[in-house]
Scaffold this motif. Structure first.
Motif, PDB file in Angstrom:
ATOM      1  N   ARG A 207      -3.374   4.315  -3.150  1.00  0.00           N
ATOM      2  CA  ARG A 207      -3.036   5.032  -1.924  1.00  0.00           C
ATOM      3  C   ARG A 207      -3.672   4.338  -0.735  1.00  0.00           C
ATOM      4  O   ARG A 207      -4.877   4.089  -0.710  1.00  0.00           O
ATOM      5  N   ALA A 208      -2.841   4.013   0.233  1.00  0.00           N
ATOM      6  CA  ALA A 208      -3.328   3.455   1.496  1.00  0.00           C
ATOM      7  C   ALA A 208      -3.569   4.596   2.469  1.00  0.00           C
ATOM      8  O   ALA A 208      -2.687   5.437   2.690  1.00  0.00           O
ATOM      9  N   VAL A 209      -4.766   4.631   3.034  1.00  0.00           N
ATOM     10  CA  VAL A 209      -5.153   5.685   3.976  1.00  0.00           C
ATOM     11  C   VAL A 209      -5.358   5.043   5.340  1.00  0.00           C
ATOM     12  O   VAL A 209      -6.180   4.137   5.484  1.00  0.00           O
ATOM     13  N   VAL A 210      -4.623   5.510   6.331  1.00  0.00           N
ATOM     14  CA  VAL A 210      -4.689   4.955   7.684  1.00  0.00           C
ATOM     15  C   VAL A 210      -5.119   6.070   8.631  1.00  0.00           C
ATOM     16  O   VAL A 210      -4.389   7.064   8.803  1.00  0.00           O
ATOM     17  N   ASP A 211      -6.294   5.917   9.235  1.00  0.00           N
ATOM     18  CA  ASP A 211      -6.770   6.856  10.249  1.00  0.00           C
ATOM     19  C   ASP A 211      -6.423   6.321  11.629  1.00  0.00           C
ATOM     20  O   ASP A 211      -6.725   5.165  11.951  1.00  0.00           O
ATOM     21  N   SER A 249       3.393   9.554   4.458  1.00  0.00           N
ATOM     22  CA  SER A 249       3.402  10.919   4.996  1.00  0.00           C
ATOM     23  C   SER A 249       2.245  11.096   5.969  1.00  0.00           C
ATOM     24  O   SER A 249       1.169  10.525   5.791  1.00  0.00           O
ATOM     25  N   LEU A 250       2.488  11.885   7.007  1.00  0.00           N
ATOM     26  CA  LEU A 250       1.473  12.177   8.010  1.00  0.00           C
ATOM     27  C   LEU A 250       0.748  13.457   7.614  1.00  0.00           C
ATOM     28  O   LEU A 250       1.374  14.522   7.493  1.00  0.00           O
ATOM     29  N   MET A 251      -0.563  13.365   7.415  1.00  0.00           N
ATOM     30  CA  MET A 251      -1.335  14.524   6.991  1.00  0.00           C
ATOM     31  C   MET A 251      -1.713  15.436   8.152  1.00  0.00           C
ATOM     32  O   MET A 251      -2.030  16.600   7.959  1.00  0.00           O
ATOM     33  N   GLY A 252      -1.683  14.878   9.369  1.00  0.00           N
ATOM     34  CA  GLY A 252      -2.033  15.684  10.535  1.00  0.00           C
ATOM     35  C   GLY A 252      -3.396  15.301  11.085  1.00  0.00           C
ATOM     36  O   GLY A 252      -3.927  14.224  10.814  1.00  0.00           O
ATOM     37  N   VAL A 266      -1.012   8.660   5.023  1.00  0.00           N
ATOM     38  CA  VAL A 266      -1.257   8.145   3.679  1.00  0.00           C
ATOM     39  C   VAL A 266       0.055   7.644   3.087  1.00  0.00           C
ATOM     40  O   VAL A 266       1.142   8.133   3.437  1.00  0.00           O
ATOM     41  N   ALA A 267      -0.071   6.667   2.192  1.00  0.00           N
ATOM     42  CA  ALA A 267       1.119   6.099   1.553  1.00  0.00           C
ATOM     43  C   ALA A 267       0.760   5.659   0.136  1.00  0.00           C
ATOM     44  O   ALA A 267      -0.277   5.029  -0.078  1.00  0.00           O
ATOM     45  N   TYR A 275      -4.598  -2.180   0.281  1.00  0.00           N
ATOM     46  CA  TYR A 275      -5.196  -2.786   1.471  1.00  0.00           C
ATOM     47  C   TYR A 275      -4.153  -3.602   2.243  1.00  0.00           C
ATOM     48  O   TYR A 275      -4.115  -3.564   3.479  1.00  0.00           O
ATOM     49  N   GLU A 276      -3.327  -4.328   1.514  1.00  0.00           N
ATOM     50  CA  GLU A 276      -2.282  -5.104   2.162  1.00  0.00           C
ATOM     51  C   GLU A 276      -1.288  -4.187   2.871  1.00  0.00           C
ATOM     52  O   GLU A 276      -0.896  -4.445   4.024  1.00  0.00           O
ATOM     53  N   ALA A 277      -0.886  -3.113   2.195  1.00  0.00           N
ATOM     54  CA  ALA A 277       0.042  -2.168   2.814  1.00  0.00           C
ATOM     55  C   ALA A 277      -0.605  -1.454   3.989  1.00  0.00           C
ATOM     56  O   ALA A 277       0.047  -1.208   5.017  1.00  0.00           O
ATOM     57  N   GLY A 278      -1.885  -1.117   3.879  1.00  0.00           N
ATOM     58  CA  GLY A 278      -2.574  -0.441   4.968  1.00  0.00           C
ATOM     59  C   GLY A 278      -2.657  -1.293   6.219  1.00  0.00           C
ATOM     60  O   GLY A 278      -2.478  -0.802   7.343  1.00  0.00           O
ATOM     61  N   ARG A 279      -2.908  -2.601   6.045  1.00  0.00           N
ATOM     62  CA  ARG A 279      -2.982  -3.481   7.212  1.00  0.00           C
ATOM     63  C   ARG A 279      -1.626  -3.569   7.923  1.00  0.00           C
ATOM     64  O   ARG A 279      -1.558  -3.530   9.158  1.00  0.00           O
TER      65      ARG A 279
END
Length: 325
Positions: A207-211, A249-252, A266-267, A275-279
């Motif tokens: 899971r990629a987590v993007v803040d 999906s957007l968690m809010g 998150v994705a 990490y590659e997808a998150g970047r």
């Protein structure tokens, strides 16, 4: 005539000595037992090399199968088979060494009964010294049978006495040690008995987590709409479409600070590709927010250095003038 006789006597003496050597105690021992030991050791060496060759062939076959396929990551079964092949070859060589040692003992007619007492003392001493090795072997056995991680997995290993874990890609798993290669190219060799916790970051899926920090003055509803559009567009992105398992999906709102509101996206991705997808996902988010004129505070996260051309202009298209003038 005298010289010829001397040469004949000398040749006869060497022939007699050679004959006596091979028919003596030493020669008979070499022919009866020494030759058997040499052949036994030679056969064991050749067998060990054959086992190693077979293990490398299986490993190369699995590697070629992965490279020839369309999959971007290895399957769990492939990782496990590669680890099992390495362990089987190691165990086979150890057992072969033990068998050869027993056979040599029998050939030399060493009385086993007389070695019981010394072996007991030696075994107790080795037992105290080798208990760590036994602990490593047992830990490695459970790591492999429980499939905690395998070749190619991205893992974090926490060890006894270490203040922080070791993060890297698994290059080799045996019953005694695990070898990790870090992102800097360094290789850690970790005894399995020292591992108190293993974190597998590439098992089945990741899971990629993007803040995303945005100013508190921004329109959160509009920002949410932009991020939803980014999530939908990411499934068509040429870099992300093969890495994502489903639409991000957007968690809010995740947290609220003095100057920023942090939103989280998150994705689900292929294992080890988070990490590659998150970047890439962060780059798409920054670009989309930049088009909308949303700029985060410096140092708070992804920064948009420029605004759209209309952000600094009046409705008539002329640049705004200083109010103090």
């Amino acid at each position: 005539m005298t010289d010829t006789s001397a040469v004949s006597v000398l040749a006869f003496d060497w022939a007699q000595k050679w004959h006596n050597f091979w028919h003596g105690t030493v020669g008979e021992w070499i022919l009866a037992k020494g030759l058997q030991i040499v052949l036994l050791v030679l056969g064991a060496v050749l067998t060990a090399r054959f086992i190693g060759w077979g293990s490398r062939k299986v490993t190369r076959h699995l590697e070629q199968g992965f490279q020839a396929g369309d999959a971007l990551v290895r399957s769990e079964a492939s990782k496990h088979r590669q680890a099992v092949a390495s362990v089987i070859s190691w165990v086979a060589i150890v057992m072969l060494s033990v068998i050869v040692a027993v056979q040599i003992t029998n050939i030399l007619d060493i009385p086993v009964g007389s070695l019981v007492a010394p072996a007991a003392v030696l075994g107790a001493a080795i037992g105290f010294g080798a208990q760590k090795v036994v602990q490593d072997l047992l830990a490695g056995f459970f790591i492999i049978t429980e499939r905690q991680y395998g070749f190619g997995d991205l893992v974090e290993l926490n060890m006894l006495g270490a203040t922080e874990g070791s993060v890297g890609t698994v290059e080799e798993v045996t019953l005694r040690v695990t070898k990790l290669r870090t992102s800097d190219g360094e290789v850690y060799t970790v005894p399995n008995g020292n591992i108190v916790r293993s974190l597998n970051m590439s098992k089945d899926w990741a899971r990629a987590v993007v803040d995303i920090p945005v100013p508190v003055t921004a329109d959160i509803n509009r920002v949410n709409e932009v991020l939803h559009e980014v999530g939908r567009a990411s499934m068509e992105d040429r870099f992300l479409k093969d890495l994502l398992l489903d639409e991000p999906s957007l968690m809010g709102v995740e947290s609220i600070g003095l100057d920023n509101v942090n939103l989280r996206m998150v994705a689900r991705t292929l294992p080890g590709k988070q990490y590659e997808a998150g970047r890439r996902l962060r780059a798409l988010v920054v670009r989309a927010l930049g088009r909308e004129g949303v700029v985060t505070a410096t140092g708070a996260g992804p920064v948009v250095d420029t605004l759209p051309a209309t952000a600094g202009a009046k409705p008539d298209g002329k640049p705004g003038s200083d109010s103090g003038r």
